[in-house]
Design a protein around this motif. Structure first.
Motif, PDB file in Angstrom:
ATOM      1  N   LEU A 271      19.777 -14.860  12.016  1.00  0.00           N
ATOM      2  CA  LEU A 271      20.386 -13.833  11.949  1.00  0.00           C
ATOM      3  C   LEU A 271      21.887 -13.913  10.981  1.00  0.00           C
ATOM      4  O   LEU A 271      22.091 -13.207  10.207  1.00  0.00           O
ATOM      5  CB  LEU A 271      20.709 -13.098  12.924  1.00  0.00           C
ATOM      6  CG  LEU A 271      19.723 -12.763  14.017  1.00  0.00           C
ATOM      7  CD1 LEU A 271      19.850 -11.962  15.103  1.00  0.00           C
ATOM      8  CD2 LEU A 271      18.617 -11.639  13.278  1.00  0.00           C
ATOM      9  N   ASP A 272      22.404 -15.214  11.394  1.00  0.00           N
ATOM     10  CA  ASP A 272      23.700 -15.313  10.616  1.00  0.00           C
ATOM     11  C   ASP A 272      23.339 -16.116   9.475  1.00  0.00           C
ATOM     12  O   ASP A 272      24.164 -16.160   8.500  1.00  0.00           O
ATOM     13  CB  ASP A 272      24.581 -16.545  11.666  1.00  0.00           C
ATOM     14  CG  ASP A 272      25.192 -15.677  12.726  1.00  0.00           C
ATOM     15  OD1 ASP A 272      25.184 -14.389  12.936  1.00  0.00           O
ATOM     16  OD2 ASP A 272      25.020 -16.371  14.026  1.00  0.00           O
ATOM     17  N   ASP A 273      22.229 -16.657   9.283  1.00  0.00           N
ATOM     18  CA  ASP A 273      22.209 -17.697   8.120  1.00  0.00           C
ATOM     19  C   ASP A 273      21.298 -17.039   6.946  1.00  0.00           C
ATOM     20  O   ASP A 273      21.401 -17.631   6.002  1.00  0.00           O
ATOM     21  CB  ASP A 273      21.359 -18.885   8.590  1.00  0.00           C
ATOM     22  CG  ASP A 273      22.101 -20.001   9.146  1.00  0.00           C
ATOM     23  OD1 ASP A 273      23.599 -19.824   9.248  1.00  0.00           O
ATOM     24  OD2 ASP A 273      21.821 -21.151   9.613  1.00  0.00           O
ATOM     25  N   ALA A 274      20.743 -15.942   7.273  1.00  0.00           N
ATOM     26  CA  ALA A 274      19.983 -15.437   6.101  1.00  0.00           C
ATOM     27  C   ALA A 274      20.518 -15.067   4.888  1.00  0.00           C
ATOM     28  O   ALA A 274      20.257 -15.491   3.644  1.00  0.00           O
ATOM     29  CB  ALA A 274      19.226 -14.089   6.806  1.00  0.00           C
TER      30      ALA A 274
ATOM     31  N   MET B  87      10.083 -12.947  16.518  1.00  0.00           N
ATOM     32  CA  MET B  87       9.007 -12.230  16.183  1.00  0.00           C
ATOM     33  C   MET B  87       9.245 -11.478  14.988  1.00  0.00           C
ATOM     34  O   MET B  87       8.367 -11.020  13.948  1.00  0.00           O
ATOM     35  CB  MET B  87       8.554 -11.311  17.192  1.00  0.00           C
ATOM     36  CG  MET B  87       8.025 -12.020  18.503  1.00  0.00           C
ATOM     37  SD  MET B  87       7.616 -10.959  19.927  1.00  0.00           S
ATOM     38  CE  MET B  87       6.312  -9.760  19.068  1.00  0.00           C
ATOM     39  N   LYS B  88      10.377 -10.799  14.807  1.00  0.00           N
ATOM     40  CA  LYS B  88      10.748 -10.043  13.627  1.00  0.00           C
ATOM     41  C   LYS B  88      11.485 -10.454  12.568  1.00  0.00           C
ATOM     42  O   LYS B  88      11.300 -10.180  11.256  1.00  0.00           O
ATOM     43  CB  LYS B  88      11.516  -8.668  14.123  1.00  0.00           C
ATOM     44  CG  LYS B  88      10.904  -7.846  15.284  1.00  0.00           C
ATOM     45  CD  LYS B  88      11.709  -6.487  15.631  1.00  0.00           C
ATOM     46  CE  LYS B  88      10.869  -5.756  16.502  1.00  0.00           C
ATOM     47  NZ  LYS B  88      11.625  -4.398  16.944  1.00  0.00           N
TER      48      LYS B  88
ATOM     49  N   ASP C 130      16.078  -4.441   5.696  1.00  0.00           N
ATOM     50  CA  ASP C 130      15.013  -3.563   6.111  1.00  0.00           C
ATOM     51  C   ASP C 130      13.887  -4.443   6.240  1.00  0.00           C
ATOM     52  O   ASP C 130      12.819  -3.782   6.822  1.00  0.00           O
ATOM     53  CB  ASP C 130      14.970  -2.491   4.929  1.00  0.00           C
ATOM     54  CG  ASP C 130      15.926  -1.654   4.937  1.00  0.00           C
ATOM     55  OD1 ASP C 130      16.489  -1.195   6.041  1.00  0.00           O
ATOM     56  OD2 ASP C 130      16.387  -1.138   3.863  1.00  0.00           O
ATOM     57  N   THR C 131      13.555  -5.423   5.794  1.00  0.00           N
ATOM     58  CA  THR C 131      12.358  -6.224   5.756  1.00  0.00           C
ATOM     59  C   THR C 131      12.786  -7.741   6.369  1.00  0.00           C
ATOM     60  O   THR C 131      13.800  -8.216   6.617  1.00  0.00           O
ATOM     61  CB  THR C 131      11.777  -6.647   4.690  1.00  0.00           C
ATOM     62  OG1 THR C 131      12.836  -7.154   3.536  1.00  0.00           O
ATOM     63  CG2 THR C 131      11.577  -5.237   3.604  1.00  0.00           C
ATOM     64  N   ALA C 132      11.642  -8.397   6.918  1.00  0.00           N
ATOM     65  CA  ALA C 132      11.699  -9.684   7.561  1.00  0.00           C
ATOM     66  C   ALA C 132      11.952 -10.776   6.289  1.00  0.00           C
ATOM     67  O   ALA C 132      11.649 -10.611   5.134  1.00  0.00           O
ATOM     68  CB  ALA C 132      10.507  -9.941   8.084  1.00  0.00           C
TER      69      ALA C 132
ATOM     70  N   GLU D 233       6.832 -16.597   8.658  1.00  0.00           N
ATOM     71  CA  GLU D 233       7.373 -17.492   9.729  1.00  0.00           C
ATOM     72  C   GLU D 233       7.344 -16.809  11.024  1.00  0.00           C
ATOM     73  O   GLU D 233       7.974 -17.519  11.907  1.00  0.00           O
ATOM     74  CB  GLU D 233       8.263 -18.372   9.148  1.00  0.00           C
ATOM     75  CG  GLU D 233       8.160 -19.127   8.127  1.00  0.00           C
ATOM     76  CD  GLU D 233       7.316 -20.352   8.344  1.00  0.00           C
ATOM     77  OE1 GLU D 233       7.121 -20.764   9.389  1.00  0.00           O
ATOM     78  OE2 GLU D 233       6.451 -20.844   7.453  1.00  0.00           O
ATOM     79  N   ARG D 234       7.000 -15.872  11.054  1.00  0.00           N
ATOM     80  CA  ARG D 234       7.102 -14.887  12.408  1.00  0.00           C
ATOM     81  C   ARG D 234       6.288 -15.425  13.415  1.00  0.00           C
ATOM     82  O   ARG D 234       4.973 -15.704  13.120  1.00  0.00           O
ATOM     83  CB  ARG D 234       6.806 -13.248  12.048  1.00  0.00           C
ATOM     84  CG  ARG D 234       8.085 -12.594  11.186  1.00  0.00           C
ATOM     85  CD  ARG D 234       7.659 -11.353  11.151  1.00  0.00           C
ATOM     86  NE  ARG D 234       6.555 -10.954  10.165  1.00  0.00           N
ATOM     87  CZ  ARG D 234       6.245  -9.977   9.535  1.00  0.00           C
ATOM     88  NH1 ARG D 234       6.971  -8.952  10.003  1.00  0.00           N
ATOM     89  NH2 ARG D 234       5.054  -9.854   9.067  1.00  0.00           N
TER      90      ARG D 234
END
Length: 572
Positions: A437-440, A490-491, A498-500, A505-506
């Motif tokens: 979440l931090d690295d994207a 999972m998400k 708005d997208t994965a 890789e989910r």
């Protein structure tokens, strides 16, 4: 007469077996009196046991699972006696106690009582938190804390000049969220003797301005120059920190943690051993332990751990397990010190840092493995991960085949062929879903879109290559929160997206749950006692607030209603 002698001898043999083997004591108690202490019924129980994945009831006796199955069966009803406590859950979900595979428990507990900069997205708020700390701290005392992430305010690194005018009489040290970088003010730099003539230590960087003045930022091994100047935390503070963090873990459904101590690049290797004796052994002997801990110690101290394991075994009590040894290969992405094959997009001449040299890393790992210790090594960048996999392979060929369950901690960025090697070599990938979440955003900036998309947080690829995933938080880098980690795995949808991020890789719900339960237990050799709700295993379990699996992955829908350790309610 011969018959009486034979009976007496048989009784004596049974007594001897029971005295010498506590496990046989438990099995004897089942045969002698199969009445349960606790029966959980009318529930949706996810067991994490492939032989019986789901059940509606569970019987517990003497802290262990007695039976799992259908409450309407004769065998389950026979477990209920007049002293049995029955828990009707009205369809709510029950899962095995979560295992957080990577925490720094005492350090996290200490951070909970310090300057909290996690989630700060503006420089003004950063300064406000420091000002508040100054008001509550006497002159001359250190102001400590951390959790900041410069990516949240656009990427600019903080500097001593930000806080010098508001901290003229207090030394300050504020670590970045990943623990691989920290900010010192000028008072702290002066106390540590860090000047424009100070040179970078091996495996570390003193950040400087173009004119050569230290900015206040110290990366990886450079932190060793300052940390000894900070007064050691008292035993009482460390004990309080452990208890504070343990209760926080229970609130999140975590019943076991794999604790890597306060050991990070720049920390004193003695701290893990001091915490073991001063905190954990104290808490165990005084009945203060509330969660189970599997402890890892600095790789340099392998012989000390080997001596202890030989003396007392790996299981010190129902609460404390001796896991193995840990080392570092590189730094972190956020600090631009993770080791890559290609340079950082935002620093074309920087490939990251290798914080431990190859020869010493290999020799220490080889020696640890020869005496049967489990080894875990931190690796973030693609080159660092391949370096460790190559080294592990050399150790295996030198010392021979056996069930090692060697680990790589984090395994965040991998070359295309690397995920399959985890499975081929039997290496555990100990990963932290919430880090993505931090690295994207930052990975895209630091590595470029193509590199970041092809090689980051390859959870599904690791499983596809028969690798083993153990999930955790890296607390306090991320908060202890298995339900959040499951949703993220999972998400894979970062804040504001708005997208994965890399949707291929989910993980599935079952894969994510296994990563926090049975797979996590296997990753530290605790699967004979923990990780699934199977007969004979310790009765650690969590009751969720919902009866719907859809709620488990929905935002803000499911929470931990109660946590049981050894069949006893520990939270709330």
């Amino acid at each position: 007469m011969k018959f009486l002698v034979l009976v007496s001898a048989s009784v004596a043999l049974v007594v001897a077996v029971l005295v010498l083997n506590p496990d046989h004591q438990w099995r004897w108690s089942l045969w002698r009196s199969p009445v349960a202490d606790l029966v959980v019924r009318n529930a949706k129980i996810y067991t994490s046991d492939e032989s019986l994945p789901f059940a509606d009831s569970m019987a517990v006796r003497n802290g262990r699972v007695l039976r799992v199955g259908n409450y309407s069966s004769v065998q389950m009803q026979d477990m209920v006696g007049y002293r049995t406590k029955e828990l009707d859950l009205m369809g709510k979900i029950v899962v095995p106690g979560f295992i957080d595979s990577h925490v720094h428990l005492i350090f996290g507990g200490l951070q909970m009582g310090r300057v909290e900069l996690r989630g700060i997205s503006q420089k003004e708020e950063f300064l406000k938190r420091v000002k508040e700390a100054v008001r509550n701290t006497k002159q001359g005392s250190w102001i400590l804390g951390g959790g900041w992430n410069n990516d949240f305010w656009g990427g600019e690194f903080p500097a001593a000049s930000w806080i010098d005018n508001i901290t003229p009489y207090n030394p300050v040290w504020l670590s970045r969220m990943d623990g691989h970088m920290g900010l010192a003010n000028s008072v702290a730099l002066k106390l540590a003797g860090i000047t424009n003539s100070s040179e970078d230590p091996i495996g570390g960087t003193i950040m400087k301005t173009t004119s050569g003045e230290p900015t206040g930022l110290l990366i990886d091994s450079a932190m060793k120059l300052l940390l000894p100047s900070i007064p050691e935390v008292s035993v009482e503070e460390r004990r309080e920190a452990m208890l504070r963090a343990s209760n926080h873990a229970l609130m999140r459904g975590v019943t076991t943690v794999v604790d890597f101590g306060r050991y990070f690049p720049g920390a004193s290797v003695r701290q893990s051993w001091e915490d073991f004796s001063d905190v954990y052994q104290w808490a165990d002997s005084s009945g203060r332990m509330v969660i189970r801990v599997c402890l890892f110690f600095p790789l340099e101290t392998w012989s000390r751990l080997h001596h202890l394991v030989n003396k007392v075994g790996r299981t010190l009590s129902q609460w404390i397990y001796l896991g193995g040894v840990k080392a570092f290969a590189d730094g972190s992405l956020g600090s631009n010190s993770a080791l890559f094959y290609e340079p950082y997009a935002d620093e074309p001449h920087n490939y990251g840092l290798q914080v431990t040299d190859n020869e010493s890393l290999f020799n220490l790992t080889l020696a640890s493995d020869k005496v049967g210790l489990q080894v875990a090594i931190h690796a973030i960048g693609d080159k660092a991960n391949d370096l460790i996999l190559n080294m592990y392979e050399s150790v295996f060929s030198t010392n021979g085949v056996r069930n090692r369950r060697f680990r790589i901690e984090h395994a965040q960025h991998l070359a295309p062929e690397t995920p399959a090697r985890f499975g081929e070599l039997g290496i555990v990938a100990s990963v932290q879903p919430e880090h993505l979440l931090d690295d994207a955003e930052s990975a895209t900036k630091k590595l470029g879109i193509d590199r970041a998309h092809k090689g980051s947080y390859l959870f599904k690829s690791l499983l596809a290559g028969n690798g083993q995933l153990a999930l955790g938080s890296d607390f306090p880098v991320s908060d202890i929160n298995p339900l959040g980690g499951i949703k993220t795995a999972m998400k894979r949808i970062p804040p504001g997206w708005d997208t994965a991020w890399i949707p291929t890789e989910r993980l599935s719900l079952n894969e994510a749950l296994k990563g926090y339960t049975l797979s996590a237990a296997r990753a530290c050799f605790l699967d004979s006692d923990l990780g699934s709700l199977s007969p004979g295993k310790l009765a650690d379990f969590v009751i969720l607030s919902t009866d719907s699996w859809d709620d488990v992955v929905a935002e803000e829908s499911a929470s931990v209603e109660a946590t049981y350790v050894g069949g006893v309610q520990a939270y709330p």
